[in-house]
Design a protein around this motif. Structure first.
Motif, PDB file in Angstrom:
ATOM      1  N   ASN A  75     -69.440  40.257 -39.048  1.00 28.46           N
ATOM      2  CA  ASN A  75     -69.001  39.003 -38.454  1.00 28.46           C
ATOM      3  C   ASN A  75     -67.616  39.171 -37.826  1.00 28.46           C
ATOM      4  OD1 ASN A  75     -71.335  37.727 -39.292  1.00 28.46           O
ATOM      5  ND2 ASN A  75     -70.402  36.858 -41.131  1.00 28.46           N
ATOM      6  N   VAL A  76     -67.401  38.454 -36.749  1.00 33.60           N
ATOM      7  CA  VAL A  76     -66.137  38.475 -36.024  1.00 33.60           C
ATOM      8  C   VAL A  76     -65.651  37.041 -35.837  1.00 33.60           C
ATOM      9  CG1 VAL A  76     -65.049  38.992 -33.791  1.00 33.60           C
ATOM     10  CG2 VAL A  76     -66.713  40.600 -34.781  1.00 33.60           C
ATOM     11  N   ILE A  77     -64.382  36.795 -36.121  1.00 33.48           N
ATOM     12  CA  ILE A  77     -63.756  35.501 -35.802  1.00 33.48           C
ATOM     13  C   ILE A  77     -62.941  35.691 -34.533  1.00 33.48           C
ATOM     14  CG2 ILE A  77     -62.057  33.766 -36.513  1.00 33.48           C
ATOM     15  CD1 ILE A  77     -62.880  34.306 -39.407  1.00 33.48           C
ATOM     16  N   TYR A  78     -63.248  34.891 -33.513  1.00 37.56           N
ATOM     17  CA  TYR A  78     -62.572  35.042 -32.229  1.00 37.56           C
ATOM     18  C   TYR A  78     -61.971  33.710 -31.804  1.00 37.56           C
ATOM     19  CZ  TYR A  78     -61.553  36.044 -27.391  1.00 37.56           C
ATOM     20  OH  TYR A  78     -60.894  36.193 -26.201  1.00 37.56           O
ATOM     21  N   GLN A  79     -60.639  33.671 -31.719  1.00 37.46           N
ATOM     22  CA  GLN A  79     -59.912  32.469 -31.304  1.00 37.46           C
ATOM     23  C   GLN A  79     -59.228  32.733 -29.975  1.00 37.46           C
ATOM     24  OE1 GLN A  79     -61.459  30.761 -34.398  1.00 37.46           O
ATOM     25  NE2 GLN A  79     -60.013  29.524 -33.213  1.00 37.46           N
ATOM     26  N   ASN A  80     -59.512  31.887 -28.987  1.00 40.38           N
ATOM     27  CA  ASN A  80     -58.926  32.040 -27.661  1.00 40.38           C
ATOM     28  C   ASN A  80     -58.367  30.704 -27.196  1.00 40.38           C
ATOM     29  OD1 ASN A  80     -58.850  32.022 -24.617  1.00 40.38           O
ATOM     30  ND2 ASN A  80     -59.468  34.144 -24.923  1.00 40.38           N
ATOM     31  N   ALA A  81     -57.073  30.708 -26.880  1.00 40.52           N
ATOM     32  CA  ALA A  81     -56.410  29.462 -26.494  1.00 40.52           C
ATOM     33  C   ALA A  81     -56.294  29.302 -24.985  1.00 40.52           C
ATOM     34  CB  ALA A  81     -55.011  29.405 -27.119  1.00 40.52           C
ATOM     35  N   GLU A  82     -56.819  30.241 -24.219  1.00 38.85           N
ATOM     36  CA  GLU A  82     -56.652  30.199 -22.768  1.00 38.85           C
ATOM     37  C   GLU A  82     -57.955  29.955 -22.011  1.00 38.85           C
ATOM     38  OE1 GLU A  82     -52.714  33.034 -22.180  1.00 38.85           O
ATOM     39  OE2 GLU A  82     -54.682  33.911 -21.841  1.00 38.85           O
ATOM     40  N   ASP A  83     -59.078  30.407 -22.549  1.00 44.15           N
ATOM     41  CA  ASP A  83     -60.342  30.332 -21.821  1.00 44.15           C
ATOM     42  C   ASP A  83     -61.319  29.381 -22.502  1.00 44.15           C
ATOM     43  OD1 ASP A  83     -59.700  32.364 -19.830  1.00 44.15           O
ATOM     44  OD2 ASP A  83     -59.854  33.796 -21.479  1.00 44.15           O
ATOM     45  N   SER A  84     -62.175  28.768 -21.711  1.00 39.23           N
ATOM     46  CA  SER A  84     -63.191  27.861 -22.237  1.00 39.23           C
ATOM     47  C   SER A  84     -64.276  28.648 -22.969  1.00 39.23           C
ATOM     48  CB  SER A  84     -63.816  27.069 -21.086  1.00 39.23           C
ATOM     49  OG  SER A  84     -65.006  26.442 -21.492  1.00 39.23           O
ATOM     50  N   LEU A  85     -64.657  28.149 -24.148  1.00 41.50           N
ATOM     51  CA  LEU A  85     -65.754  28.776 -24.885  1.00 41.50           C
ATOM     52  C   LEU A  85     -67.055  28.661 -24.108  1.00 41.50           C
ATOM     53  CD1 LEU A  85     -65.076  27.530 -28.546  1.00 41.50           C
ATOM     54  CD2 LEU A  85     -64.488  29.750 -27.544  1.00 41.50           C
ATOM     55  N   GLU A  86     -67.266  27.491 -23.474  1.00 46.72           N
ATOM     56  CA  GLU A  86     -68.548  27.205 -22.833  1.00 46.72           C
ATOM     57  C   GLU A  86     -68.769  27.981 -21.539  1.00 46.72           C
ATOM     58  OE1 GLU A  86     -67.385  23.961 -25.549  1.00 46.72           O
ATOM     59  OE2 GLU A  86     -66.385  24.950 -23.859  1.00 46.72           O
ATOM     60  N   ASP A  87     -67.763  28.017 -20.672  1.00 44.44           N
ATOM     61  CA  ASP A  87     -68.015  28.627 -19.360  1.00 44.44           C
ATOM     62  C   ASP A  87     -67.407  30.012 -19.181  1.00 44.44           C
ATOM     63  OD1 ASP A  87     -65.264  28.322 -18.682  1.00 44.44           O
ATOM     64  OD2 ASP A  87     -65.622  26.364 -17.801  1.00 44.44           O
ATOM     65  N   THR A  88     -66.666  30.497 -20.181  1.00 45.33           N
ATOM     66  CA  THR A  88     -66.056  31.821 -20.047  1.00 45.33           C
ATOM     67  C   THR A  88     -66.426  32.749 -21.205  1.00 45.33           C
ATOM     68  OG1 THR A  88     -64.178  30.856 -18.835  1.00 45.33           O
ATOM     69  CG2 THR A  88     -63.893  33.089 -19.713  1.00 45.33           C
ATOM     70  N   ILE A  89     -66.085  32.351 -22.427  1.00 45.77           N
ATOM     71  CA  ILE A  89     -66.273  33.241 -23.572  1.00 45.77           C
ATOM     72  C   ILE A  89     -67.751  33.459 -23.884  1.00 45.77           C
ATOM     73  CG2 ILE A  89     -65.738  33.655 -25.992  1.00 45.77           C
ATOM     74  CD1 ILE A  89     -63.346  33.791 -24.042  1.00 45.77           C
ATOM     75  N   LYS A  90     -68.530  32.377 -23.991  1.00 44.52           N
ATOM     76  CA  LYS A  90     -69.952  32.532 -24.306  1.00 44.52           C
ATOM     77  C   LYS A  90     -70.685  33.353 -23.237  1.00 44.52           C
ATOM     78  CE  LYS A  90     -73.935  31.778 -26.404  1.00 44.52           C
ATOM     79  NZ  LYS A  90     -74.427  30.413 -26.687  1.00 44.52           N
ATOM     80  N   PRO A  91     -70.511  33.073 -21.941  1.00 51.32           N
ATOM     81  CA  PRO A  91     -71.172  33.911 -20.938  1.00 51.32           C
ATOM     82  C   PRO A  91     -70.785  35.385 -21.031  1.00 51.32           C
ATOM     83  CG  PRO A  91     -70.444  31.862 -19.931  1.00 51.32           C
ATOM     84  CD  PRO A  91     -69.850  31.891 -21.307  1.00 51.32           C
ATOM     85  N   ARG A  92     -69.525  35.674 -21.338  1.00 52.29           N
ATOM     86  CA  ARG A  92     -69.106  37.069 -21.461  1.00 52.29           C
ATOM     87  C   ARG A  92     -69.760  37.735 -22.671  1.00 52.29           C
ATOM     88  NH1 ARG A  92     -62.596  37.452 -20.115  1.00 52.29           N
ATOM     89  NH2 ARG A  92     -62.656  36.480 -18.052  1.00 52.29           N
ATOM     90  N   LEU A  93     -69.875  36.999 -23.760  1.00 52.23           N
ATOM     91  CA  LEU A  93     -70.536  37.551 -24.945  1.00 52.23           C
ATOM     92  C   LEU A  93     -72.012  37.822 -24.669  1.00 52.23           C
ATOM     93  CD1 LEU A  93     -68.911  35.372 -27.750  1.00 52.23           C
ATOM     94  CD2 LEU A  93     -68.690  37.855 -27.496  1.00 52.23           C
ATOM     95  N   LEU A  94     -72.650  36.900 -23.962  1.00 49.61           N
ATOM     96  CA  LEU A  94     -74.056  37.096 -23.619  1.00 49.61           C
ATOM     97  C   LEU A  94     -74.220  38.309 -22.708  1.00 49.61           C
ATOM     98  CD1 LEU A  94     -75.172  33.400 -23.013  1.00 49.61           C
ATOM     99  CD2 LEU A  94     -75.742  34.867 -24.976  1.00 49.61           C
ATOM    100  N   GLU A  95     -73.324  38.447 -21.754  1.00 48.83           N
ATOM    101  CA  GLU A  95     -73.364  39.597 -20.848  1.00 48.83           C
ATOM    102  C   GLU A  95     -73.190  40.902 -21.631  1.00 48.83           C
ATOM    103  OE1 GLU A  95     -70.785  41.573 -17.169  1.00 48.83           O
ATOM    104  OE2 GLU A  95     -70.286  39.582 -17.923  1.00 48.83           O
ATOM    105  N   ALA A  96     -72.350  40.852 -22.679  1.00 52.24           N
ATOM    106  CA  ALA A  96     -72.101  42.043 -23.483  1.00 52.24           C
ATOM    107  C   ALA A  96     -73.223  42.327 -24.474  1.00 52.24           C
ATOM    108  CB  ALA A  96     -70.777  41.888 -24.230  1.00 52.24           C
ATOM    109  N   GLY A  97     -74.157  41.375 -24.602  1.00 54.21           N
ATOM    110  CA  GLY A  97     -75.269  41.562 -25.529  1.00 54.21           C
ATOM    111  C   GLY A  97     -74.912  41.314 -26.970  1.00 54.21           C
ATOM    112  N   ALA A  98     -73.907  40.492 -27.227  1.00 55.24           N
ATOM    113  CA  ALA A  98     -73.474  40.225 -28.595  1.00 55.24           C
ATOM    114  C   ALA A  98     -74.493  39.391 -29.365  1.00 55.24           C
ATOM    115  CB  ALA A  98     -72.126  39.487 -28.581  1.00 55.24           C
ATOM    116  N   ASP A  99     -74.515  39.561 -30.670  1.00 52.34           N
ATOM    117  CA  ASP A  99     -75.240  38.650 -31.551  1.00 52.34           C
ATOM    118  C   ASP A  99     -74.308  37.467 -31.789  1.00 52.34           C
ATOM    119  OD1 ASP A  99     -76.442  37.211 -33.560  1.00 52.34           O
ATOM    120  OD2 ASP A  99     -76.749  38.918 -34.901  1.00 52.34           O
ATOM    121  N   CYS A 100     -74.499  36.411 -31.022  1.00 53.28           N
ATOM    122  CA  CYS A 100     -73.563  35.283 -31.044  1.00 53.28           C
ATOM    123  C   CYS A 100     -73.560  34.545 -32.379  1.00 53.28           C
ATOM    124  CB  CYS A 100     -73.861  34.326 -29.895  1.00 53.28           C
ATOM    125  SG  CYS A 100     -73.441  35.021 -28.264  1.00 53.28           S
ATOM    126  N   ASN A 101     -74.584  34.741 -33.206  1.00 54.89           N
ATOM    127  CA  ASN A 101     -74.582  34.155 -34.545  1.00 54.89           C
ATOM    128  C   ASN A 101     -73.484  34.754 -35.412  1.00 54.89           C
ATOM    129  OD1 ASN A 101     -76.828  32.315 -34.434  1.00 54.89           O
ATOM    130  ND2 ASN A 101     -78.170  34.100 -34.364  1.00 54.89           N
TER     131      ASN A 101
END
Length: 263
Positions: A75-101
């Protein structure tokens, strides 16, 4: 020193139990310690960390590791205060093939998180997260902490380091470079030099001259192991992100004022 008739010495070194350092990613990111990843804005620091997180959540070998290395998904805890989770972080994780769970986020919708926040400790304890990312550093210091004052920075980083050690997780702080022209990247990190002094590993992300899509992760500081070889990755608008493997350039060859290798 003496307090009344009692000594205030905790232990002699004879009583200290020696132990080996354990690693999330040898020799770049140790468990139980603070690691800093820094570079100029737009150099790919966040992209690098998200792709690293993706590999960790799937239990896949990390760059420059043997392919037969056995890893368990973490498990990874990722906190980002600059980018939107919905339109930036989640799409990048999906592109990277992460297990978002396995990529977890502490709720900051009401109260901003800080490095000394009890919610951070509780989240690490409850999820067993092995990597915690705070991006960027200055957003998680707390409103009353001046990042340029060593006497304010040191206690915060000490407490954060204690959290990493107690729970055996790797805590990564993402930092931007300042605009100074110093030739040593250590002195271009934003805020007090105590950030770099406290971290056990400091990685610098920079781009390569004449190749705008190539980035290099180079070791600036390594207190617990020999400096690792530099690792390259490519950020191409058409082909996306790709790991390029070992790259023959050290951080001393990255021009701090240009973040470009003179190759």
């Amino acid at each position: 020193c003496l307090v009344g008739s009692e000594m205030c010495i905790r232990d002699s070194m004879e009583d200290v139990q020696a132990r080996e350092v354990s690693w999330l990613w040898y020799p770049y990111i140790p468990y139980g310690k603070l690691t800093i990843v820094q570079g100029d804005p737009g150099e790919g620091k966040t992209t690098f960390i998200l792709h690293l997180a993706a590999l960790l959540t799937k239990g896949e070998p990390l760059p420059n590791e043997e392919v037969d290395v056995q890893r368990e998904p973490v498990n990874v805890i990722y906190q980002n205060a600059e980018d939107s989770l919905e339109d930036t972080i989640k799409p990048r994780l999906l592109e990277a093939g992460a297990d978002c769970n396995r990529v977890l986020v502490i709720d900051e919708s009401v109260d901003c998180l800080s490095m000394t926040d009890e919610r951070l400790v509780r989240a690490i304890r409850e999820t067993g997260a092995k990597m915690v990312v705070l991006d960027p550093i200055q957003a998680y210091l707390g409103a009353d902490v001046d990042m340029h004052r060593a006497n304010e920075i040191r206690p915060v980083l000490k407490q954060l380091g204690n959290i990493a050690e107690e729970y055996g997780c790797a805590i990564i702080l993402i930092g931007h470079m300042n605009k100074a022209s110093s030739s040593k990247s250590t002195y271009r990190g934003l805020g007090s030099i105590d950030f770099q002094a406290t971290a056990r590993s400091v990685l610098v992300v920079g781009r390569i001259k004449d190749d705008t899509t190539l980035r290099v992760i180079a070791h600036d500081k390594s207190s617990l192991a020999p400096e690792g070889t530099s690792i390259a990755f490519r950020m191409d608008k058409e082909k996306g992100f790709t790991w390029e493997g070992v790259y023959a350039v050290s951080y001393t060859h990255l021009r701090a004022h240009e973040t470009c290798a003179d190759l």
